[in-house]
Design an enzyme around this catalytic site. Structure first.
Site: not given
Length: 490
Positions: A79, A154, A178
């Site tokens: 990420k 996210s 997330s």
């Protein structure tokens, strides 16, 4: 051999047995990226040249005994709020469009030591603020199951990459769901570990008391193996815990006879989609058939979880994002008059709408006259929520909840109503407020063929209960067979 049908552990085992090479696995992933990435947009950056060179290095290391771990040679995506030395780390924000860290996050060093191959950086909601991966400054990520739907957020890029076969494993971060929510939307498995289990050193902070890095994988065993790689004390992180119980894989059996599961009645009330509820209730039935005890109980603090979370998270975000001012690094406005004008224009142009919204909310609740009325009350409420979870875990081994009230929304729907998007986090935020571990595993699909996930929540440092329960349920469902459809949808 169809490499897409292998889990990360199976891929690593075939590499050790010389049935395939590390390069074969890496090449397969990049072939998938080339075929699907223009539609899915899971990545912000890929490192093909470096990954091929690393594959050769790891192959040699496996053969000479340097890399002996169960995931050596496996491709992994990261990420884009986790720092990699010499590689752009943007947090999907314009304000960090050219930021290149001079150091690795602790988890990156651990991955390299274990012989994994980093493929690239995945897309995300800007500064991890969002539930759909639509607030990214660099374009939306699409759900591989249906390209007209969001992957969640996210960590939507990480989950979409695993779901589309564009990587075998990924790292995400979880501040209020997330990892768990996009795992549910994308039909993959993701775990948020107990706070302090994985070092936050090198993770760009959103809300420091809530953020935690965690694994995303094709199945429970892959996530357990990856968590063993990245977990452990780090003296560079003052919130890092010294734990001895980091052998997660050995806890996984097919049997959960006698385990006690608790279900908060409030989690099944108004707002829960009927198809999600049906899949959830079918899961409870399956667990009962496997010999587990499933009971309903009342969680009276449920209605306070969302307000407490968004007040605390926004307050911490407003403080953490204060550093992005155009002076030291990142984006700076081109035209301004004086220092204060430069601050204002840089942050106005550099941050997206959702990030600005949360910074302003956080600044408001921390301001003189409102600090006691909002922020301190939220902290007291957090303590009450933790107390109620402690009481629940005195009776139950694992708590069960939906991962989300609904399946993946269509692109654009959530951004029309931010408040509705916030309410979608109802089942996930308490885990972060209380520092608990939580895992999401697939439990079905809706009428449109979109995945549904169930969330299992454990007491602090009791990840082994989650891995045991999730693995047993996964085996009963045969859910990895369902997961094989994912890559073909994109």
């Amino acid at each position: 051999m169809d490499l897409g049908k292998l889990t990360a552990l199976q891929l690593a085992e075939k590499i050790k047995q010389h049935q395939i090479s590390v390069l074969d696995g890496v090449k397969y992933v990049f072939d998938q990226i080339e075929a699907k990435e223009d539609k899915v947009h899971a990545y912000l950056d890929t490192y093909k040249k470096e990954a091929y060179a690393r594959a050769k290095e790891v192959q040699k290391g496996i053969e000479d005994g340097t890399y002996r771990g169960p995931l050596a040679g496996v491709p992994i995506a990261i990420k884009d709020n986790i720092c990699i030395k010499g590689k752009t780390t943007t947090c999907a924000s314009k304000i960090l469009e050219n930021f290149v860290p001079q150091y690795n996050a602790e988890v990156i060093d651990r991955l390299e030591k274990a012989g994994l191959v980093i493929i690239g950086k995945t897309n995300m909601d800007e500064f991890a603020m969002g539930s759909t991966t639509e607030t990214s400054a660099y374009g939306v990520t699409r759900n591989p199951w249906d390209l007209e739907h969001v992957p969640g957020g996210s960590s939507g890029g990480s989950c979409a990459a695993v779901a589309a076969g564009e990587t075998y494993l990924a790292l995400g971060s979880d501040t209020g769901g997330s990892i768990r929510q996009p795992s549910s939307y994308c039909g993959v498995t993701g775990i948020k570990p107990t706070y302090g289990t994985v070092s936050r050193y090198g993770l760009v902070a959103y809300a420091s008391s809530l953020d935690q890095i965690g694994p995303v994988g094709k199945d429970v065993a892959d996530c357990a193996a990856l968590l063993e790689v990245i977990a452990g004390h780090d003296e560079k992180d003052s919130t890092s815990m010294k734990r001895e119980d980091l052998d997660f894989s050995s806890s996984m059996t097919d049997k959960i006879v006698g385990m006690k599961f608790g279900v908060p009645k409030e989690y099944l009330s108004e707002g829960l989609n009927s198809e999600v509820k049906e899949a959830f209730m079918n899961t409870l039935k399956s667990l009962t058939e496997m010999g587990a005890v499933v009971e309903f109980f009342s969680m009276k603090t449920t209605e306070y979880m969302i307000p407490a979370y968004y007040i605390i998270a926004s307050a911490e975000a407003s403080s953490n994002l204060e550093r992005f001012d155009g002076v030291k690094y990142g984006f700076r406005a081109k035209e301004y008059e004086g220092l204060h004008d430069m601050y204002k224009k840089t942050r106005t142009e550099g941050f997206g709408e959702e990030v600005k919204r949360r910074i302003m909310l956080g600044s408001f609740v921390l301001s003189s006259g409102y600090y006691d009325a909002y922020y301190l009350k939220a902290l007291r409420t957090k303590a009450l929520i933790k107390k109620e979870f402690d009481e629940a875990f005195s009776k139950y081994d694992v708590l069960l909840a939906p991962a989300s009230p609904f399946t993946a929304p269509k692109l654009g729907e959530s951004l029309k109503d931010p408040l509705a998007m916030y309410l979608g986090d109802i089942y996930t935020v308490a885990v972060n407020l209380c520092g608990l571990p939580g895992i999401t595993v697939p439990c079905g699909k809706d009428a449109a063929g979109l995945p549904i996930g169930i969330q299992m929540i454990g007491d602090c440092f009791k990840e082994n209960n989650l891995f045991r329960a999730a693995h047993a349920y996964e085996k009963k469902r045969g859910d990895f067979g369902m997961a094989m459809e994912r890559g073909e949808k994109a």
